[in-house]
Scaffold this motif. Structure first.
Motif, PDB file in Angstrom:
ATOM      1  N   ILE A  50       8.135  -2.894   2.576  1.00 60.59           N
ATOM      2  CA  ILE A  50       9.109  -1.979   3.171  1.00 60.59           C
ATOM      3  C   ILE A  50       8.420  -0.659   3.521  1.00 60.59           C
ATOM      4  O   ILE A  50       8.668  -0.079   4.563  1.00 60.59           O
ATOM      5  CB  ILE A  50      10.274  -1.716   2.193  1.00 60.59           C
ATOM      6  CG1 ILE A  50      10.950  -3.014   1.795  1.00 60.59           C
ATOM      7  CG2 ILE A  50      11.246  -0.699   2.743  1.00 60.59           C
ATOM      8  CD1 ILE A  50      11.941  -3.566   2.745  1.00 60.59           C
ATOM      9  N   GLY A  51       7.547  -0.181   2.649  1.00 60.95           N
ATOM     10  CA  GLY A  51       6.861   1.090   2.862  1.00 60.95           C
ATOM     11  C   GLY A  51       5.868   1.069   4.009  1.00 60.95           C
ATOM     12  O   GLY A  51       5.372   2.116   4.419  1.00 60.95           O
ATOM     13  N   SER A  52       5.561  -0.105   4.546  1.00 58.39           N
ATOM     14  CA  SER A  52       4.614  -0.217   5.657  1.00 58.39           C
ATOM     15  C   SER A  52       5.260   0.080   7.003  1.00 58.39           C
ATOM     16  O   SER A  52       4.555   0.167   8.008  1.00 58.39           O
ATOM     17  CB  SER A  52       4.013  -1.625   5.698  1.00 58.39           C
ATOM     18  OG  SER A  52       3.341  -1.918   4.500  1.00 58.39           O
ATOM     19  N   SER A  53       6.577   0.259   7.042  1.00 56.61           N
ATOM     20  CA  SER A  53       7.274   0.419   8.321  1.00 56.61           C
ATOM     21  C   SER A  53       6.847   1.672   9.077  1.00 56.61           C
ATOM     22  O   SER A  53       6.911   1.701  10.296  1.00 56.61           O
ATOM     23  CB  SER A  53       8.786   0.417   8.109  1.00 56.61           C
ATOM     24  OG  SER A  53       9.164   1.517   7.312  1.00 56.61           O
ATOM     25  N   GLU A  54       6.400   2.707   8.401  1.00 63.35           N
ATOM     26  CA  GLU A  54       5.999   3.950   9.060  1.00 63.35           C
ATOM     27  C   GLU A  54       4.483   4.042   9.254  1.00 63.35           C
ATOM     28  O   GLU A  54       3.969   5.103   9.608  1.00 63.35           O
ATOM     29  CB  GLU A  54       6.501   5.156   8.260  1.00 63.35           C
ATOM     30  CG  GLU A  54       8.017   5.229   8.149  1.00 63.35           C
ATOM     31  CD  GLU A  54       8.677   5.430   9.497  1.00 63.35           C
ATOM     32  OE1 GLU A  54       8.163   6.218  10.306  1.00 63.35           O
ATOM     33  OE2 GLU A  54       9.718   4.787   9.743  1.00 63.35           O
ATOM     34  N   HIS A  55       3.767   2.946   9.042  1.00 62.97           N
ATOM     35  CA  HIS A  55       2.304   2.965   9.128  1.00 62.97           C
ATOM     36  C   HIS A  55       1.810   3.356  10.519  1.00 62.97           C
ATOM     37  O   HIS A  55       0.909   4.185  10.651  1.00 62.97           O
ATOM     38  CB  HIS A  55       1.732   1.602   8.736  1.00 62.97           C
ATOM     39  CG  HIS A  55       0.232   1.539   8.796  1.00 62.97           C
ATOM     40  ND1 HIS A  55      -0.556   2.061   7.809  1.00 62.97           N
ATOM     41  CD2 HIS A  55      -0.601   1.031   9.739  1.00 62.97           C
ATOM     42  CE1 HIS A  55      -1.835   1.882   8.140  1.00 62.97           C
ATOM     43  NE2 HIS A  55      -1.883   1.256   9.304  1.00 62.97           N
ATOM     44  N   ALA A  56       2.406   2.799  11.556  1.00 63.89           N
ATOM     45  CA  ALA A  56       1.963   3.069  12.929  1.00 63.89           C
ATOM     46  C   ALA A  56       2.122   4.543  13.290  1.00 63.89           C
ATOM     47  O   ALA A  56       1.335   5.085  14.059  1.00 63.89           O
ATOM     48  CB  ALA A  56       2.723   2.195  13.915  1.00 63.89           C
ATOM     49  N   ALA A  57       3.124   5.197  12.715  1.00 68.23           N
ATOM     50  CA  ALA A  57       3.366   6.615  12.996  1.00 68.23           C
ATOM     51  C   ALA A  57       2.530   7.522  12.099  1.00 68.23           C
ATOM     52  O   ALA A  57       2.529   8.733  12.279  1.00 68.23           O
ATOM     53  CB  ALA A  57       4.845   6.922  12.809  1.00 68.23           C
ATOM     54  N   GLY A  58       1.834   6.940  11.118  1.00 71.29           N
ATOM     55  CA  GLY A  58       1.023   7.739  10.193  1.00 71.29           C
ATOM     56  C   GLY A  58       1.856   8.457   9.150  1.00 71.29           C
ATOM     57  O   GLY A  58       1.372   9.367   8.488  1.00 71.29           O
ATOM     58  N   ALA A  59       3.103   8.049   8.993  1.00 67.40           N
ATOM     59  CA  ALA A  59       4.000   8.708   8.046  1.00 67.40           C
ATOM     60  C   ALA A  59       4.185   7.899   6.768  1.00 67.40           C
ATOM     61  O   ALA A  59       5.089   8.181   5.991  1.00 67.40           O
ATOM     62  CB  ALA A  59       5.351   8.956   8.709  1.00 67.40           C
ATOM     63  N   CYS A  60       3.347   6.890   6.547  1.00 69.12           N
ATOM     64  CA  CYS A  60       3.473   6.048   5.358  1.00 69.12           C
ATOM     65  C   CYS A  60       2.739   6.675   4.179  1.00 69.12           C
ATOM     66  O   CYS A  60       1.949   7.606   4.337  1.00 69.12           O
ATOM     67  CB  CYS A  60       2.909   4.665   5.643  1.00 69.12           C
ATOM     68  SG  CYS A  60       1.157   4.690   6.081  1.00 69.12           S
TER      69      CYS A  60
END
Length: 119
Positions: A50-60
């Motif tokens: 679930i925490g990987s959802s913001e990876h592309a935005a660098g907000a993870c």
């Protein structure tokens, strides 16, 4: 039909599944399945937690366990499983450098000369 034996309930007819709306009942339009969800499916290689959802935005926030002993939380982990094994260390170093730069900036007065304690 014979009467049920004393103390026994009458036999019930088998239940039939509920009738589905036919094309005629739906105004001639066929029933369409819902559209697929946007983005990768949870648990896939593109979204392993679930925490990987913001990876592309660098907000993870990187998971500290996934590359060490393995993460016990799996898909429900609130931390990113896509970040590399050195990401936590890299981000910590980056924050330290930003703090040092901010401290140096605050020690310099507006004209560019170093701030003196004797003033």
């Amino acid at each position: 039909a014979p009467a049920p034996a004393p103390g026994r309930p009458a036999a019930q007819p088998p239940l039939e599944p509920p009738a589905l709306p036919s094309d005629a009942a739906a105004g001639g339009a066929s029933v369409q399945p819902p559209p697929p969800p946007e983005g990768p499916a949870p648990g896939s290689s593109e979204l392993p937690s679930i925490g990987s959802s913001e990876h592309a935005a660098g907000a993870c926030k990187p998971c500290a366990f996934v590359h060490k002993k393995g993460c016990d939380n799996g898909l429900s982990c609130k931390f990113c499983h896509l970040c590399g094994p050195d990401e936590i260390k890299r981000r910590r170093k980056e924050r330290l450098e930003l703090r040092k730069a901010a401290l140096l900036q605050s020690d310099t007065v507006t004209d560019g000369t170093p701030h003196s304690e004797e003033e």
